[in-house]
Write an enzyme that holds these catalytic residues in place. Structure first.
Site, PDB file in Angstrom:
ATOM      1  CE  LYS A 199      -3.982  -2.181   2.240  1.00 21.38           C
ATOM      2  NZ  LYS A 199      -3.389  -3.504   2.564  1.00 21.38           N
ATOM      3  NE  ARG A 200       6.167   0.331   1.019  1.00 20.55           N
ATOM      4  CZ  ARG A 200       6.186  -0.122   2.243  1.00 20.55           C
ATOM      5  NH1 ARG A 200       5.239   0.214   3.102  1.00 20.55           N
ATOM      6  NH2 ARG A 200       7.145  -0.939   2.655  1.00 20.55           N
TER       7      ARG A 200
END
Length: 291
Positions: free
Chosen positions: A98-99
């Protein structure tokens, strides 16, 4: 040589192995439930067991990076090995990281997960678009070059997400729909499936958005969060054939010794109705046994 796009590889895996994605989420409580210590040794044994049991039969394995990062460099080393072994066994690896960032920092995240020379190179990675969809460009471009995929958060299963994702953009669309429309544009013309996917929670009921993005739809929330495979047509409608249902605790909690799993099919098989003829299987076909 141009690599085969992720969307094509995923479609083939879904058609041959079924659409199930199993998360590798080594919570401290889960390690304890398996009779393991909450340390690097426990992490390694847990992860190795899951990969050995499932990587040759499920379409996608989804390690949650945070549960490995909490152990520092030794935890990352376990993650690197898991990615390598899962891919070698035929599973597609979706790194749940989930960057989300901008510019060169987003480029560094892209190099970490989407560059074939990286020890953490994965078939796909989850990203957050809420610094603006354009901030994802380094990851989107890197994925094209390596034949990888990107799954973009759209409508997540956590209730707090609605305050951002259901907010209204200046043109009247919800922010979630705006992001989905961007994904559809990225996937335009791709066959049999685009490589930019959306993350849409299976717990949402009627999602209330247009999910026709010509890409995969990762559906977390099945099992411990309360959704079932039977809920998927109500959430995804005509797009249900592109859904990748994601289960973590619902499968992992069955280990390390799964009753009835030794060599045979797992008893929980749930058909997805209302769409193409598909099944969502919870396939613990091997016993999860710590050796």
């Amino acid at each position: 040589m141009i690599p085969e796009p992720f969307g094509a590889r995923l479609r083939r895996a879904m058609d041959t192995r079924g659409p199930l994605c199993v998360g590798i989420d080594p919570h401290a409580s889960l390690l304890t439930a398996w009779g393991l210590n909450d340390d690097v040794a426990g992490l390694e044994r847990f992860t190795r067991t899951v990969v050995e049991a499932l990587a040759d039969r499920v379409a996608v394995l989804k390690p949650q990076s945070a549960f490995f990062e909490r152990f520092g460099s030794r935890g990352i080393a376990v993650l690197e090995k898991a990615v390598e072994e899962a891919r070698a066994a035929g599973a597609l690896v979706l790194m749940d990281a989930k960057r989300g960032d901008i510019g060169s920092t987003m480029g560094a995240y892209a190099a970490t997960y989407l560059d074939k020379d990286s020890p953490l190179f994965s078939d796909a990675v989850t990203v957050s678009p809420y610094l603006g969809f354009g901030s994802l460009r380094p990851a989107l471009d890197a994925a094209v070059l390596s034949g990888a995929g990107v799954f973009v958060l759209a409508l997540t299963s956590n209730p707090e997400g609605a305050e951002v994702q259901r907010a209204t953009a200046t043109d009247g669309r919800s922010l979630a729909q705006l992001m989905l429309d961007h994904m559809a544009a990225e996937n335009e013309g791709a066959t049999p499936l685009g490589s930019v996917g959306a993350v849409v929670g299976a717990t949402l009921g009627d999602a209330g958005v247009n999910l026709a993005i010509n890409g995969p739809l990762l559906a977390p929330g099945i099992g411990a969060q309360g959704a079932t495979p039977a809920d998927l047509p109500g959430v995804f409608g005509d797009a249900v054939g592109n859904v990748v249902p994601s289960v973590s605790r619902g499968v992992l909690s069955q280990g390390p010794d799964v009753a009835g799993g030794g060599g045979g099919a797992h008893p929980r098989h749930a058909p997805v109705r209302g769409g193409p003829a598909r099944r969502v299987d919870f396939p613990m076909k091997k016993r999860l046994v710590i050796e």
